[in-house]
Design a protein around this motif. Structure first.
Motif, PDB file in Angstrom:
ATOM      1  N   ILE A  55       0.879  -1.167   0.000  1.00  0.00           N
ATOM      2  CA  ILE A  55       0.000   0.000   0.000  1.00  0.00           C
ATOM      3  C   ILE A  55       0.917   1.218   0.000  1.00  0.00           C
ATOM      4  O   ILE A  55       1.772   1.357   0.872  1.00  0.00           O
ATOM      5  N   ALA A  56       0.767   2.048  -1.023  1.00  0.00           N
ATOM      6  CA  ALA A  56       1.613   3.237  -1.172  1.00  0.00           C
ATOM      7  C   ALA A  56       0.805   4.471  -0.786  1.00  0.00           C
ATOM      8  O   ALA A  56      -0.378   4.573  -1.094  1.00  0.00           O
ATOM      9  N   TYR A  57       1.460   5.389  -0.118  1.00  0.00           N
ATOM     10  CA  TYR A  57       0.839   6.644   0.278  1.00  0.00           C
ATOM     11  C   TYR A  57       1.548   7.769  -0.440  1.00  0.00           C
ATOM     12  O   TYR A  57       2.753   7.907  -0.385  1.00  0.00           O
ATOM     13  N   GLY A  58       0.804   8.562  -1.150  1.00  0.00           N
ATOM     14  CA  GLY A  58       1.325   9.728  -1.871  1.00  0.00           C
ATOM     15  C   GLY A  58       0.202  10.737  -1.918  1.00  0.00           C
ATOM     16  O   GLY A  58      -0.470  10.973  -0.917  1.00  0.00           O
ATOM     17  N   GLN A  59      -0.036  11.290  -3.108  1.00  0.00           N
ATOM     18  CA  GLN A  59      -1.187  12.178  -3.248  1.00  0.00           C
ATOM     19  C   GLN A  59      -2.471  11.403  -2.980  1.00  0.00           C
ATOM     20  O   GLN A  59      -3.426  11.937  -2.451  1.00  0.00           O
ATOM     21  N   ARG A  60      -2.473  10.140  -3.394  1.00  0.00           N
ATOM     22  CA  ARG A  60      -3.606   9.246  -3.124  1.00  0.00           C
ATOM     23  C   ARG A  60      -3.064   7.922  -2.615  1.00  0.00           C
ATOM     24  O   ARG A  60      -2.008   7.480  -3.021  1.00  0.00           O
ATOM     25  N   ARG A  61      -3.813   7.323  -1.766  1.00  0.00           N
ATOM     26  CA  ARG A  61      -3.465   5.985  -1.288  1.00  0.00           C
ATOM     27  C   ARG A  61      -3.731   5.012  -2.435  1.00  0.00           C
ATOM     28  O   ARG A  61      -4.736   5.105  -3.134  1.00  0.00           O
ATOM     29  N   SER A  62      -2.800   4.102  -2.680  1.00  0.00           N
ATOM     30  CA  SER A  62      -3.007   3.115  -3.744  1.00  0.00           C
ATOM     31  C   SER A  62      -2.454   1.758  -3.332  1.00  0.00           C
ATOM     32  O   SER A  62      -1.505   1.666  -2.562  1.00  0.00           O
ATOM     33  N   LEU A  63      -3.096   0.745  -3.866  1.00  0.00           N
ATOM     34  CA  LEU A  63      -2.668  -0.636  -3.646  1.00  0.00           C
ATOM     35  C   LEU A  63      -1.832  -1.033  -4.850  1.00  0.00           C
ATOM     36  O   LEU A  63      -2.290  -0.949  -5.989  1.00  0.00           O
ATOM     37  N   GLY A 117       3.221  -4.111 -12.877  1.00  0.00           N
ATOM     38  CA  GLY A 117       2.574  -3.557 -11.692  1.00  0.00           C
ATOM     39  C   GLY A 117       1.100  -3.298 -11.958  1.00  0.00           C
ATOM     40  O   GLY A 117       0.720  -2.858 -13.039  1.00  0.00           O
ATOM     41  N   LEU A 118       0.285  -3.593 -10.968  1.00  0.00           N
ATOM     42  CA  LEU A 118      -1.143  -3.278 -11.015  1.00  0.00           C
ATOM     43  C   LEU A 118      -1.406  -2.242  -9.936  1.00  0.00           C
ATOM     44  O   LEU A 118      -1.009  -2.438  -8.785  1.00  0.00           O
ATOM     45  N   ARG A 119      -2.045  -1.146 -10.287  1.00  0.00           N
ATOM     46  CA  ARG A 119      -2.289  -0.066  -9.326  1.00  0.00           C
ATOM     47  C   ARG A 119      -3.800   0.112  -9.160  1.00  0.00           C
ATOM     48  O   ARG A 119      -4.518   0.326 -10.128  1.00  0.00           O
ATOM     49  N   PHE A 120      -4.245   0.023  -7.896  1.00  0.00           N
ATOM     50  CA  PHE A 120      -5.657   0.196  -7.563  1.00  0.00           C
ATOM     51  C   PHE A 120      -5.783   1.421  -6.661  1.00  0.00           C
ATOM     52  O   PHE A 120      -5.165   1.475  -5.610  1.00  0.00           O
ATOM     53  N   PHE A 121      -6.582   2.399  -7.089  1.00  0.00           N
ATOM     54  CA  PHE A 121      -6.752   3.626  -6.306  1.00  0.00           C
ATOM     55  C   PHE A 121      -7.897   3.516  -5.307  1.00  0.00           C
ATOM     56  O   PHE A 121      -7.816   4.021  -4.211  1.00  0.00           O
TER      57      PHE A 121
END
Length: 136
Positions: free
Chosen positions: A79-87, A99-103
């Motif tokens: 789980i990445a935290y930046g401008q938006r949290r994303s999986l 990579g698969l990114r889920f917002f």
């Protein structure tokens, strides 16, 4: 005995679309924006594009801006935290990584991904921070 009168009524393809059951003023207006005024226009209205979701593309053959179906085994979940949290879910096949990114995801959705699980995904590849990725 079944009545076939409705088929007779719309047998003329030059009739306006509003003679069809369920086509009211609102839907008729939407059809008009697409150039659909008659039943024949509706029958001849073809899709603007086609997505081939039947052929699996190897990850090494995947290119940016390409829509493709890929299959891979999950090797990492973060789980990445930046401008938006994303999986961030990383998958691999015998040829490479993606990579698969889920917002927008819930705890249950992120718990459904497990390392070692095989997944199949369809989407458009794009360049991300760590190489190619598909975003939801």
């Amino acid at each position: 005995m079944r009545s076939w009168s409705c088929l007779v009524e719309i047998a003329d393809p030059n009739l306006p679309v509003n003679v069809l059951k369920g086509v009211g003023p609102s839907l008729q207006e939407k059809f008009a924006r697409l150039g659909i005024f008659r039943i024949l226009d509706l029958l001849l209205h073809l899709p603007s594009r086609y997505q081939d979701r039947s052929r699996v593309v190897e990850l090494r053959a995947l290119r940016a801006e390409q829509e493709a179906l890929v299959t891979g085994q999950i090797v990492d979940i973060q789980i990445a935290y930046g401008q938006r949290r994303s999986l961030l879910v990383t998958i691999e096949d015998q040829s490479g990584f993606l990579g698969l990114r889920f917002f927008h995801f819930s705890g249950n959705q992120s718990a459904a991904f497990k390392v070692g699980l095989w997944v199949q995904c369809f989407g458009q590849a794009r360049f991300g921070r760590d190489g190619l990725e598909m975003a939801h």
